[in-house]
Design a protein around this motif. Structure first.
Motif, PDB file in Angstrom:
ATOM      1  N   ASP A  24       0.859  -1.187   0.000  1.00 35.18           N
ATOM      2  CA  ASP A  24       0.000   0.000   0.000  1.00 35.18           C
ATOM      3  C   ASP A  24       0.891   1.231   0.000  1.00 35.18           C
ATOM      4  OD1 ASP A  24      -1.887   2.149   0.844  1.00 35.18           O
ATOM      5  OD2 ASP A  24      -3.251   0.461   1.161  1.00 35.18           O
ATOM      6  N   ASP A  68      -3.096  -3.454  -2.223  1.00 35.84           N
ATOM      7  CA  ASP A  68      -3.892  -2.300  -2.624  1.00 35.84           C
ATOM      8  C   ASP A  68      -3.995  -2.275  -4.151  1.00 35.84           C
ATOM      9  OD1 ASP A  68      -5.304   0.073  -2.412  1.00 35.84           O
ATOM     10  OD2 ASP A  68      -3.505   1.316  -2.445  1.00 35.84           O
ATOM     11  N   VAL A  69      -5.166  -1.928  -4.667  1.00 41.26           N
ATOM     12  CA  VAL A  69      -5.347  -1.881  -6.119  1.00 41.26           C
ATOM     13  C   VAL A  69      -4.648  -0.663  -6.718  1.00 41.26           C
ATOM     14  CG1 VAL A  69      -7.043  -1.578  -7.963  1.00 41.26           C
ATOM     15  CG2 VAL A  69      -7.480  -3.215  -6.129  1.00 41.26           C
ATOM     16  N   ASP A  75      -0.808  -1.104 -11.124  1.00 38.43           N
ATOM     17  CA  ASP A  75      -1.918  -1.379 -10.214  1.00 38.43           C
ATOM     18  C   ASP A  75      -1.811  -2.781  -9.626  1.00 38.43           C
ATOM     19  OD1 ASP A  75      -3.092  -3.263 -11.974  1.00 38.43           O
ATOM     20  OD2 ASP A  75      -4.282  -1.709 -12.964  1.00 38.43           O
ATOM     21  N   THR A  96      -8.796  -1.785  -1.246  1.00 44.37           N
ATOM     22  CA  THR A  96      -8.922  -0.638  -2.122  1.00 44.37           C
ATOM     23  C   THR A  96     -10.034   0.293  -1.687  1.00 44.37           C
ATOM     24  OG1 THR A  96      -9.340   0.058  -4.404  1.00 44.37           O
ATOM     25  CG2 THR A  96     -10.443  -1.936  -3.652  1.00 44.37           C
ATOM     26  N   ARG A  98     -11.840   1.656  -3.953  1.00 46.74           N
ATOM     27  CA  ARG A  98     -12.876   1.453  -4.963  1.00 46.74           C
ATOM     28  C   ARG A  98     -13.962   0.529  -4.429  1.00 46.74           C
ATOM     29  NH1 ARG A  98      -9.546   0.023 -10.503  1.00 46.74           N
ATOM     30  NH2 ARG A  98      -8.387   1.973 -10.704  1.00 46.74           N
ATOM     31  N   THR A 117     -12.943  -3.255   1.205  1.00 53.82           N
ATOM     32  CA  THR A 117     -13.014  -1.867   0.768  1.00 53.82           C
ATOM     33  C   THR A 117     -12.635  -0.926   1.903  1.00 53.82           C
ATOM     34  OG1 THR A 117     -14.786  -2.421  -0.783  1.00 53.82           O
ATOM     35  CG2 THR A 117     -14.510  -0.105  -0.239  1.00 53.82           C
TER      36      THR A 117
END
Length: 242
Positions: A24, A68-69, A75, A96, A98, A117
């Motif tokens: 991250d 983490d995305v 990514d 993430t 998102r 999330t």
């Protein structure tokens, strides 16, 4: 760093030394994850870039990837694809901000085992990590010996020692100490203690007397380990640890 305490008197899932690679680029999130997972019994390595994560994977051979995305160089999906191409077989928890359905579908299609999330709760994170490792067969049988600092409890013999010195406890004192040990560094309330030790609610004075008796035995040697967190409850931690 604040961590959410266990709810309803239930201890949070703990690891047994499994290796977790956290990826991250947000230093605050990375610090929270590293602190939380380390206190929960995991060996944690952090990376703030996808390329750093790929190199760390070769060095650490993690049992679980918290990924983490949104990363600055590549990514999380690309990191996951690269690891799979190179034969990696480990559970992946995508983390993430998102929350779009297509992102979740893409993550699972890429080989992710779970998806969390942001913002997330610490108990949910620990529960998901524990479940993924258990399903992967990397959750070792818990050790019969619990320990914190120079304090140990052998659950098979019920022997309690501090710096090697045997300490005699009553059954109620033992139950309280074990509860504090499995939740070491977290704060447990008087209500949670009553639920766990007696399964019944008394006045707070009953808990205070029990804690006082336990302190007289456990903390007879410095440093004191049973700390009062005013307004919240008690915590097994070293002085000055927050």
């Amino acid at each position: 760093m604040h961590c959410v305490p266990p709810a309803d008197g239930l201890p949070l899932p703990r690891g047994t030394g499994q290796r977790v690679l956290v990826v991250d680029d947000d230093p605050r999130v990375a610090e929270l994850l590293e602190t939380t997972l380390s206190l929960a019994g995991y060996q944690v390595t952090t990376a703030n870039r996808g390329a750093v994560a790929l190199r760390a994977y070769e060095t650490v051979s993690p049992d679980l990837l918290v990924l983490d995305v949104m990363l600055p160089d590549m990514d999380g999906f690309a990191v996951c694809r690269s690891l799979i191409r190179n034969g990696a077989r480990l559970p992946v928890l995508f983390l993430t901000a998102r929350d779009a359905v297509e992102d979740r579908v893409a993550g699972f299609a890429m080989g992710a085992d779970d998806y969390l999330t942001k913002p997330f709760s610490v108990p949910e994170l620990l529960a998901r990590v524990h479940a993924l490792l258990r399903r992967a067969g990397t959750t070792a049988a818990p050790s019969p010996v619990l320990g914190f600092a120079d304090l140990t409890v052998d659950e098979r013999s019920r022997r309690v020692r501090r710096r090697g010195r045997l300490i005699a406890l009553s059954p109620t004192e033992y139950k309280l100490l074990r509860y504090l040990l499995v939740n070491a560094e977290y704060v447990v309330s008087k209500e949670q203690i009553m639920d766990h030790v007696w399964q019944h609610h008394f006045s707070h004075g009953v808990v205070e007397k029990l804690v006082s008796r336990l302190r007289a035995k456990i903390d007879a040697q410095a440093p004191p380990l049973i700390q009062t967190v005013r307004g919240f409850g008690y915590s097994l931690r070293l002085p000055g640890d927050g």
